[in-house]
Design a protein around this motif. Sequence first.
Motif, PDB file in Angstrom:
ATOM      1  N   GLY A   1      -3.452 -15.979 -22.672  1.00 10.36           N
ATOM      2  CA  GLY A   1      -2.891 -14.650 -22.913  1.00 10.36           C
ATOM      3  C   GLY A   1      -2.933 -13.761 -21.690  1.00 10.36           C
ATOM      4  N   ILE A   2      -2.333 -12.571 -21.814  1.00 11.93           N
ATOM      5  CA  ILE A   2      -2.354 -11.581 -20.727  1.00 11.93           C
ATOM      6  C   ILE A   2      -3.599 -10.715 -20.909  1.00 11.93           C
ATOM      7  CG2 ILE A   2      -1.166  -9.589 -19.723  1.00 11.93           C
ATOM      8  CD1 ILE A   2       1.474 -10.858 -20.766  1.00 11.93           C
ATOM      9  N   PRO A   3      -4.517 -10.731 -19.916  1.00 14.80           N
ATOM     10  CA  PRO A   3      -5.758  -9.968 -20.085  1.00 14.80           C
ATOM     11  C   PRO A   3      -5.513  -8.457 -20.124  1.00 14.80           C
ATOM     12  CG  PRO A   3      -5.890 -11.478 -18.195  1.00 14.80           C
ATOM     13  CD  PRO A   3      -4.473 -11.456 -18.641  1.00 14.80           C
ATOM     14  N   GLN A   4      -6.335  -7.749 -20.860  1.00  9.31           N
ATOM     15  CA  GLN A   4      -6.315  -6.293 -20.902  1.00  9.31           C
ATOM     16  C   GLN A   4      -6.861  -5.739 -19.596  1.00  9.31           C
ATOM     17  OE1 GLN A   4      -5.782  -3.653 -23.048  1.00  9.31           O
ATOM     18  NE2 GLN A   4      -4.554  -5.000 -24.341  1.00  9.31           N
ATOM     19  N   PHE A   5      -6.221  -4.685 -19.085  1.00  4.69           N
ATOM     20  CA  PHE A   5      -6.757  -4.018 -17.894  1.00  4.69           C
ATOM     21  C   PHE A   5      -7.470  -2.739 -18.309  1.00  4.69           C
ATOM     22  CE2 PHE A   5      -5.824  -0.696 -14.594  1.00  4.69           C
ATOM     23  CZ  PHE A   5      -6.787  -1.115 -13.690  1.00  4.69           C
ATOM     24  N   ASN A   6      -8.722  -2.624 -17.928  1.00  2.00           N
ATOM     25  CA  ASN A   6      -9.469  -1.395 -18.184  1.00  2.00           C
ATOM     26  C   ASN A   6      -9.913  -0.827 -16.834  1.00  2.00           C
ATOM     27  OD1 ASN A   6     -11.342   0.580 -18.722  1.00  2.00           O
ATOM     28  ND2 ASN A   6     -12.361  -0.554 -20.366  1.00  2.00           N
TER      29      ASN A   6
ATOM     30  N   CYS B   1     -10.014 -15.520 -11.766  1.00  2.00           N
ATOM     31  CA  CYS B   1      -9.193 -14.554 -12.503  1.00  2.00           C
ATOM     32  C   CYS B   1      -9.753 -14.289 -13.882  1.00  2.00           C
ATOM     33  CB  CYS B   1      -7.793 -15.118 -12.683  1.00  2.00           C
ATOM     34  SG  CYS B   1      -7.035 -15.552 -11.126  1.00  2.00           S
ATOM     35  N   ASP B   2      -9.344 -13.147 -14.451  1.00  3.69           N
ATOM     36  CA  ASP B   2      -9.593 -12.923 -15.871  1.00  3.69           C
ATOM     37  C   ASP B   2      -8.916 -14.053 -16.635  1.00  3.69           C
ATOM     38  OD1 ASP B   2     -11.184 -10.646 -16.025  1.00  3.69           O
ATOM     39  OD2 ASP B   2      -9.478  -9.311 -15.745  1.00  3.69           O
TER      40      ASP B   2
ATOM     41  N   GLU C   1       2.474  -9.020 -17.145  1.00  5.76           N
ATOM     42  CA  GLU C   1       2.688 -10.472 -17.224  1.00  5.76           C
ATOM     43  C   GLU C   1       2.770 -11.129 -15.843  1.00  5.76           C
ATOM     44  OE1 GLU C   1       4.717  -8.093 -18.283  1.00  5.76           O
ATOM     45  OE2 GLU C   1       6.831  -8.564 -17.937  1.00  5.76           O
ATOM     46  N   HIS C   2       2.990 -10.316 -14.799  1.00  2.00           N
ATOM     47  CA  HIS C   2       3.017 -10.873 -13.437  1.00  2.00           C
ATOM     48  C   HIS C   2       1.694 -10.655 -12.692  1.00  2.00           C
ATOM     49  CE1 HIS C   2       7.108 -12.314 -13.468  1.00  2.00           C
ATOM     50  NE2 HIS C   2       7.569 -11.135 -13.843  1.00  2.00           N
ATOM     51  N   GLY C   3       0.677 -10.196 -13.432  1.00  5.59           N
ATOM     52  CA  GLY C   3      -0.652 -10.194 -12.835  1.00  5.59           C
ATOM     53  C   GLY C   3      -1.317  -8.852 -12.619  1.00  5.59           C
TER      54      GLY C   3
ATOM     55  N   PHE D   1       3.754 -21.588  -6.365  1.00  2.00           N
ATOM     56  CA  PHE D   1       3.341 -20.280  -6.888  1.00  2.00           C
ATOM     57  C   PHE D   1       2.106 -20.345  -7.801  1.00  2.00           C
ATOM     58  CE2 PHE D   1       5.098 -16.095  -8.784  1.00  2.00           C
ATOM     59  CZ  PHE D   1       4.627 -15.364  -7.722  1.00  2.00           C
ATOM     60  N   TRP D   2       1.706 -21.552  -8.236  1.00  2.00           N
ATOM     61  CA  TRP D   2       0.496 -21.581  -9.076  1.00  2.00           C
ATOM     62  C   TRP D   2      -0.726 -21.162  -8.277  1.00  2.00           C
ATOM     63  CZ3 TRP D   2       1.794 -26.766  -7.500  1.00  2.00           C
ATOM     64  CH2 TRP D   2       0.758 -27.463  -6.873  1.00  2.00           C
ATOM     65  N   LYS D   3      -0.620 -21.215  -6.910  1.00  2.00           N
ATOM     66  CA  LYS D   3      -1.752 -20.780  -6.087  1.00  2.00           C
ATOM     67  C   LYS D   3      -1.757 -19.265  -5.861  1.00  2.00           C
ATOM     68  CE  LYS D   3      -2.976 -25.168  -3.985  1.00  2.00           C
ATOM     69  NZ  LYS D   3      -4.382 -25.414  -4.391  1.00  2.00           N
ATOM     70  N   SER D   4      -0.769 -18.571  -6.409  1.00  2.00           N
ATOM     71  CA  SER D   4      -0.769 -17.102  -6.368  1.00  2.00           C
ATOM     72  C   SER D   4      -1.352 -16.606  -7.689  1.00  2.00           C
ATOM     73  CB  SER D   4       0.649 -16.576  -6.148  1.00  2.00           C
ATOM     74  OG  SER D   4       1.107 -16.902  -4.846  1.00  2.00           O
ATOM     75  N   ALA D   5      -2.639 -16.329  -7.654  1.00  2.00           N
ATOM     76  CA  ALA D   5      -3.431 -16.118  -8.863  1.00  2.00           C
ATOM     77  C   ALA D   5      -3.250 -14.724  -9.450  1.00  2.00           C
ATOM     78  CB  ALA D   5      -4.899 -16.360  -8.554  1.00  2.00           C
ATOM     79  N   LYS D   6      -2.813 -14.671 -10.706  1.00  2.00           N
ATOM     80  CA  LYS D   6      -2.628 -13.388 -11.395  1.00  2.00           C
ATOM     81  C   LYS D   6      -3.967 -12.901 -11.962  1.00  2.00           C
ATOM     82  CE  LYS D   6       0.881 -15.051 -14.076  1.00  2.00           C
ATOM     83  NZ  LYS D   6       2.168 -14.990 -14.857  1.00  2.00           N
TER      84      LYS D   6
END
Length: 209
Positions: A40-45, A118-119, A150-152, A164-169
Amino acid sequence: MSLINNQLARRKLEDQVRKEGRLPPGQSLTLDFPVLHYGGIPQFNPETWDMRVFGLVDQEMRWNWQEFQALPAVKIATDIHCVTRWSKFDTEWEGILFRDFVKLFGVKPEAKYVIAHCDGDYTTNTPLNIMYDDDVLLAYKFNGQYLAPEHGFPVRTLVPKRYFWKSAKWLRALEFSPVDKPGFWEQAGYHNEGDPWREERMQRRGFFW
Ligand SMILES: Nc1nc2c(c(=O)[nH]1)N[C@H]1C(S)=C(S)[C@@H](COP(=O)(O)O)O[C@H]1N2
Ligand SMILES: [Mo]
């Protein structure tokens, strides 16, 4: 624009970048920005978020969101290549140049690899010497806007010379390691290096293929 015109425009641009020698083997140009990730897309706090560096550094450090954003940033334009065969050209990014970032804490000479954490427990590994290229960022803006969740958002690595998998979101930490530590996709059978110009896609048959 109609679908047909869109297809024509895409083809025309693809021919152009191919002529310019910018289209790696087995790739095609996309005008979209596909979203790909595991989980999933992690929450940003902003209250609890931090960026950390640890391992073989002179000084382990952390920055909160405000501090991180206040670091001197640069803008670059580059092409990105996904192992799922899309490439996107002339993308514009803004963030902290990795080369500048390391000056804040110092890297020990024995450090040979950088592991992005990454989260959501995603990790990916890159040799330190690649990270020192002049196009490697801890990026927080894409085409002038903050990254979409969704892009990080808030921060991703950008390592344009690798698939691009090495560009960590959703980046939260960089580990400086003397030994290589294959990450999520690398352990699943993706190539450890991932150079699009050498078509380093898979290195062995993984669990799923
Ligand atoms: N944290 C995290 N970063 C990740 C991934 C992931 O699953 N988690 N997937 C990678 C893969 S496989 C790709 S192709 C790109 C896709 O980035 P995009 O969704 O911005 O196009 O993110 C990479 N970074
Ligand atoms: Mo990917």
